[in-house]
Design a protein around this motif. Structure first.
Motif, PDB file in Angstrom:
ATOM      1  N   THR A 270      30.736  69.529  87.122  1.00 13.75           N
ATOM      2  CA  THR A 270      30.419  68.109  87.315  1.00 13.75           C
ATOM      3  C   THR A 270      29.052  67.775  86.717  1.00 13.75           C
ATOM      4  OG1 THR A 270      31.747  68.021  89.325  1.00 13.75           O
ATOM      5  CG2 THR A 270      30.092  66.298  89.049  1.00 13.75           C
ATOM      6  N   LEU A 271      28.079  68.636  86.967  1.00 12.58           N
ATOM      7  CA  LEU A 271      26.742  68.404  86.410  1.00 12.58           C
ATOM      8  C   LEU A 271      26.746  68.508  84.890  1.00 12.58           C
ATOM      9  CD1 LEU A 271      24.680  70.343  89.074  1.00 12.58           C
ATOM     10  CD2 LEU A 271      24.525  67.884  88.605  1.00 12.58           C
ATOM     11  N   ALA A 272      27.486  69.451  84.352  1.00 11.78           N
ATOM     12  CA  ALA A 272      27.579  69.591  82.895  1.00 11.78           C
ATOM     13  C   ALA A 272      28.220  68.356  82.270  1.00 11.78           C
ATOM     14  CB  ALA A 272      28.368  70.852  82.539  1.00 11.78           C
ATOM     15  N   GLN A 273      29.232  67.824  82.930  1.00 19.53           N
ATOM     16  CA  GLN A 273      29.867  66.605  82.426  1.00 19.53           C
ATOM     17  C   GLN A 273      28.893  65.431  82.454  1.00 19.53           C
ATOM     18  OE1 GLN A 273      33.220  66.634  85.080  1.00 19.53           O
ATOM     19  NE2 GLN A 273      34.565  67.635  83.583  1.00 19.53           N
ATOM     20  N   THR A 274      28.078  65.370  83.489  1.00 15.91           N
ATOM     21  CA  THR A 274      27.067  64.314  83.587  1.00 15.91           C
ATOM     22  C   THR A 274      26.065  64.429  82.441  1.00 15.91           C
ATOM     23  OG1 THR A 274      27.273  64.232  85.990  1.00 15.91           O
ATOM     24  CG2 THR A 274      25.228  63.358  85.055  1.00 15.91           C
TER      25      THR A 274
ATOM     26  N   ALA B  38      19.959  65.961  86.842  1.00 14.16           N
ATOM     27  CA  ALA B  38      21.198  66.682  86.552  1.00 14.16           C
ATOM     28  C   ALA B  38      20.893  68.035  85.922  1.00 14.16           C
ATOM     29  CB  ALA B  38      22.096  65.856  85.643  1.00 14.16           C
ATOM     30  N   ILE B  39      19.912  68.068  85.042  1.00 12.84           N
ATOM     31  CA  ILE B  39      19.535  69.336  84.402  1.00 12.84           C
ATOM     32  C   ILE B  39      18.975  70.300  85.440  1.00 12.84           C
ATOM     33  CG2 ILE B  39      17.957  70.411  82.748  1.00 12.84           C
ATOM     34  CD1 ILE B  39      18.235  67.790  81.080  1.00 12.84           C
ATOM     35  N   ARG B  40      18.073  69.824  86.276  1.00 16.23           N
ATOM     36  CA  ARG B  40      17.518  70.677  87.331  1.00 16.23           C
ATOM     37  C   ARG B  40      18.622  71.141  88.286  1.00 16.23           C
ATOM     38  NH1 ARG B  40      12.919  67.421  86.766  1.00 16.23           N
ATOM     39  NH2 ARG B  40      13.692  65.855  88.218  1.00 16.23           N
TER      40      ARG B  40
END
Length: 77
Positions: A22-26, A37-39
């Motif tokens: 989910t974070l990678a998609q963001t 999101a990166i953190r």
């Protein structure tokens, strides 16, 4: 007991992997990349690695216990 512990860790790992995706998609979405999101992605990856180590340790404990039981059984012969 260890089997339950391993299963709990596997479930936690699966949830973390889903969160990582989910974070990678963001991050991959067009537009400004959120520093949060990166953190978050880095923190989730670290958590996955910690869970992986815990799983390995529990699996090794089970193998060691089985080996001890086998050696004890051989000693009884």
């Amino acid at each position: 007991m260890a089997d339950d512990d391993i299963q709990h860790l596997m479930n936690a790992r699966e949830a973390l992997v889903t969160r990582r995706l989910t974070l990678a998609q963001t991050i991959a979405a067009p537009g400004d990349t959120s520093e949060n999101a990166i953190r978050g992605l880095v923190e989730v990856q670290r958590a996955i690695e910690v869970v992986d180590v815990a799983i390995e340790e529990l699996e090794q404990e089970e193998l060691d216990k089985e080996l001890d039981e086998t050696e004890d059984a051989e000693d009884d012969l």
